[in-house]
Design an enzyme around this catalytic site. Structure first.
Site, PDB file in Angstrom:
ATOM      1  N   GLY A 183      47.332  38.364  57.588  1.00 33.26           N
ATOM      2  CA  GLY A 183      47.476  39.731  58.103  1.00 33.26           C
ATOM      3  C   GLY A 183      47.050  40.789  57.102  1.00 33.26           C
ATOM      4  O   GLY A 183      47.630  41.880  57.039  1.00 33.26           O
ATOM      5  N   GLY A 217      40.853  37.554  55.567  1.00 36.75           N
ATOM      6  CA  GLY A 217      40.295  36.508  56.436  1.00 36.75           C
ATOM      7  C   GLY A 217      41.012  35.185  56.269  1.00 36.75           C
ATOM      8  O   GLY A 217      40.422  34.122  56.429  1.00 36.75           O
ATOM      9  N   ALA A 218      42.291  35.242  55.919  1.00 36.02           N
ATOM     10  CA  ALA A 218      42.998  34.013  55.569  1.00 36.02           C
ATOM     11  C   ALA A 218      44.221  33.770  56.437  1.00 36.02           C
ATOM     12  O   ALA A 218      44.969  32.834  56.208  1.00 36.02           O
ATOM     13  CB  ALA A 218      43.417  34.072  54.096  1.00 36.02           C
ATOM     14  N   GLY A 219      44.439  34.628  57.425  1.00 31.29           N
ATOM     15  CA  GLY A 219      45.589  34.420  58.311  1.00 31.29           C
ATOM     16  C   GLY A 219      46.875  35.038  57.801  1.00 31.29           C
ATOM     17  O   GLY A 219      47.950  34.777  58.342  1.00 31.29           O
ATOM     18  N   ALA A 264      45.836  44.169  58.681  1.00 27.91           N
ATOM     19  CA  ALA A 264      46.945  44.950  59.246  1.00 27.91           C
ATOM     20  C   ALA A 264      47.778  45.580  58.136  1.00 27.91           C
ATOM     21  O   ALA A 264      48.169  46.748  58.226  1.00 27.91           O
ATOM     22  CB  ALA A 264      47.823  44.056  60.113  1.00 27.91           C
ATOM     23  N   ALA A 265      48.043  44.810  57.064  1.00 29.62           N
ATOM     24  CA  ALA A 265      48.812  45.359  55.943  1.00 29.62           C
ATOM     25  C   ALA A 265      48.073  46.552  55.350  1.00 29.62           C
ATOM     26  O   ALA A 265      48.678  47.576  55.011  1.00 29.62           O
ATOM     27  CB  ALA A 265      49.042  44.283  54.881  1.00 29.62           C
ATOM     28  N   ASP A 283      50.405  41.279  63.893  1.00 22.72           N
ATOM     29  CA  ASP A 283      50.155  41.527  62.465  1.00 22.72           C
ATOM     30  C   ASP A 283      50.567  42.938  62.071  1.00 22.72           C
ATOM     31  O   ASP A 283      51.258  43.135  61.064  1.00 22.72           O
ATOM     32  CB  ASP A 283      48.665  41.346  62.140  1.00 22.72           C
ATOM     33  CG  ASP A 283      48.255  39.894  62.096  1.00 22.72           C
ATOM     34  OD1 ASP A 283      48.996  39.054  62.622  1.00 22.72           O
ATOM     35  OD2 ASP A 283      47.181  39.601  61.543  1.00 22.72           O
TER      36      ASP A 283
HETATM   37  O1  PMV Z   1      44.522  35.378  61.371  1.00 23.22           O
HETATM   38  P1  PMV Z   1      45.480  36.486  61.595  1.00 23.22           P
HETATM   39  O2  PMV Z   1      46.387  36.780  60.476  1.00 23.22           O
HETATM   40  O3  PMV Z   1      44.810  37.748  62.065  1.00 23.22           O
HETATM   41  O4  PMV Z   1      46.448  36.047  62.789  1.00 23.22           O
HETATM   42  C1  PMV Z   1      45.922  35.896  64.050  1.00 23.22           C
HETATM   43  C2  PMV Z   1      46.973  35.501  65.028  1.00 23.22           C
HETATM   44  C3  PMV Z   1      46.405  35.226  66.407  1.00 23.22           C
HETATM   45  O5  PMV Z   1      47.516  34.884  67.227  1.00 23.22           O
HETATM   46  C4  PMV Z   1      45.452  34.052  66.378  1.00 23.22           C
HETATM   47  C5  PMV Z   1      45.686  36.434  66.981  1.00 23.22           C
HETATM   48  C6  PMV Z   1      46.584  37.597  67.344  1.00 23.22           C
HETATM   49  O6  PMV Z   1      46.026  38.702  67.514  1.00 23.22           O
HETATM   50  O7  PMV Z   1      47.801  37.417  67.499  1.00 23.22           O
END
Ligand code: PMV
Length: 306
Positions: free
Chosen positions: A94, A90-92, A97-98, A139
């Site tokens: 990915g 939940g921190a951006g 996905a990993a 991701d």
């Molecule tokens: O927060 P993350 O790592 O899932 O990245 C999201 C990136 C977005 O562009 C906001 C959403 C997407 O699906 O690309």
């Protein structure tokens, strides 16, 4: 043992959901997974203490089921899949996905199936949908392929594209988690609502992001990290205009720049999560990481690109 790395979006988060390109970099931090034959399908995740079967009412169980369903053979062996997570969720970065790519890879290995990394990335889309609803796919493709690449979401039946960038110099990055978690699903719908309400303003802003991506690609190819850093600062300003930044993320970016970073921005969905700072070299990155440590519960230096 299968490993898949997380990613940072250096340019273009959110705009990528709406058809603009994004520029992302795979990072060396991620998820390791193993699959071993067992009496029943079971999924365990460390250090989260998760231990579930595929029929539980839980997102991780649903995602696990999606991975098992890639092998649609009722007589297949049952598997205990274990994932070891080395990045905050939940921190951006990915994380989900990993995890999906690592789990699919481990199951493929256990069954003696060879899958091309890009196919593995595509296969992990079903996993990502469990968590993100409307993922762009950046991701899972980055987790599967790595490196630095420009990603374009497919539309109207056209496939998505991932074009690797040949870099002249690797990018020393500092990743710092703000400690604030946010929901990608909610942030994506918040931005989509803004786009529906103000198509002109938000559309222009997305076009601005797209031109940053084009310039950043050239600067990365040239090894001009100073230019890349400036472009990251500009992307951060545009993301703030979409109300995606927070006081904490702003403070992290400011401290990183004051400590010598060439540029800094939030990365991923925003509203919390991580910031990423670009540095001249690993020594400078270490200094920036040290400056950020009192502010952020998770800070790591990671070099990417070569
Ligand atoms: O927060 P993350 O790592 O899932 O990245 C999201 C990136 C977005 O562009 C906001 C959403 C997407 O699906 O690309």
């Amino acid at each position: 043992m299968a490993f898949a790395g997380g990613k940072v979006i250096l340019f273009g988060e959110h705009a990528v959901v709406h058809g603009r390109p994004a520029l992302a970099a795979g990072i060396a931090l991620g998820v390791e997974a193993t699959a071993t034959e067992a009496d029943a399908d079971r999924f365990t995740v460390a250090p989260w203490g998760v231990d579930i079967g595929p029929d539980r009412d839980h997102d991780l169980a649903r995602a696990f089921r999606a991975a098992l369903d890639l092998h649609a053979d009722p007589n297949r062996p049952r598997y205990h899949v274990h994932a070891d997570v080395g990045i905050p969720g939940g921190a951006g970065l990915g994380c989900s996905a990993a995890m999906g790519v690592a789990v699919i890879h481990a199951l493929d290995d256990a069954r003696g199936i060879t899958r091309d990394p890009r196919d593995r990335g595509e296969a992990a889309m079903a996993w990502e949908r469990v968590f993100h609803g409307n993922p762009s796919g950046v991701d899972n493709m980055m987790a599967a392929v790595g490196g630095i690449a420009v990603y374009h979401r497919g539309h109207d039946g056209s496939p998505s594209t991932l074009d690797p960038i040949r870099v002249r110099r690797s990018l020393p990055l500092v990743v710092a988690f703000s400690g604030e978690s946010s929901s990608t699903k909610e942030m994506v719908s918040m931005v989509t609502r803004q786009y529906e309400r103000e198509p002109e303003r938000v559309g222009e802003l997305f076009d601005g992001v797209a031109s940053l991506v084009r310039n950043a690609k050239l600067a990365i190819q040239d090894g001009d990290l100073r230019a890349v850093g400036q472009l990251m600062d500009m992307n951060q300003a545009l993301l703030s205009g979409l109300m995606l930044s927070t006081e904490k993320l702003e403070a992290i970016c400011k401290v990183a720049r004051e400590a010598g970073a060439l540029g800094a921005k939030l990365t991923g969905a925003g509203g919390g999560g991580c910031a990423v700072a670009l540095c001249e070299d690993t020594e400078s990155a270490e200094r920036v990481r040290a400056a950020l440590e009192p502010l952020a519960p998770f800070t790591r230096v990671t070099e990417t690109g070569r």
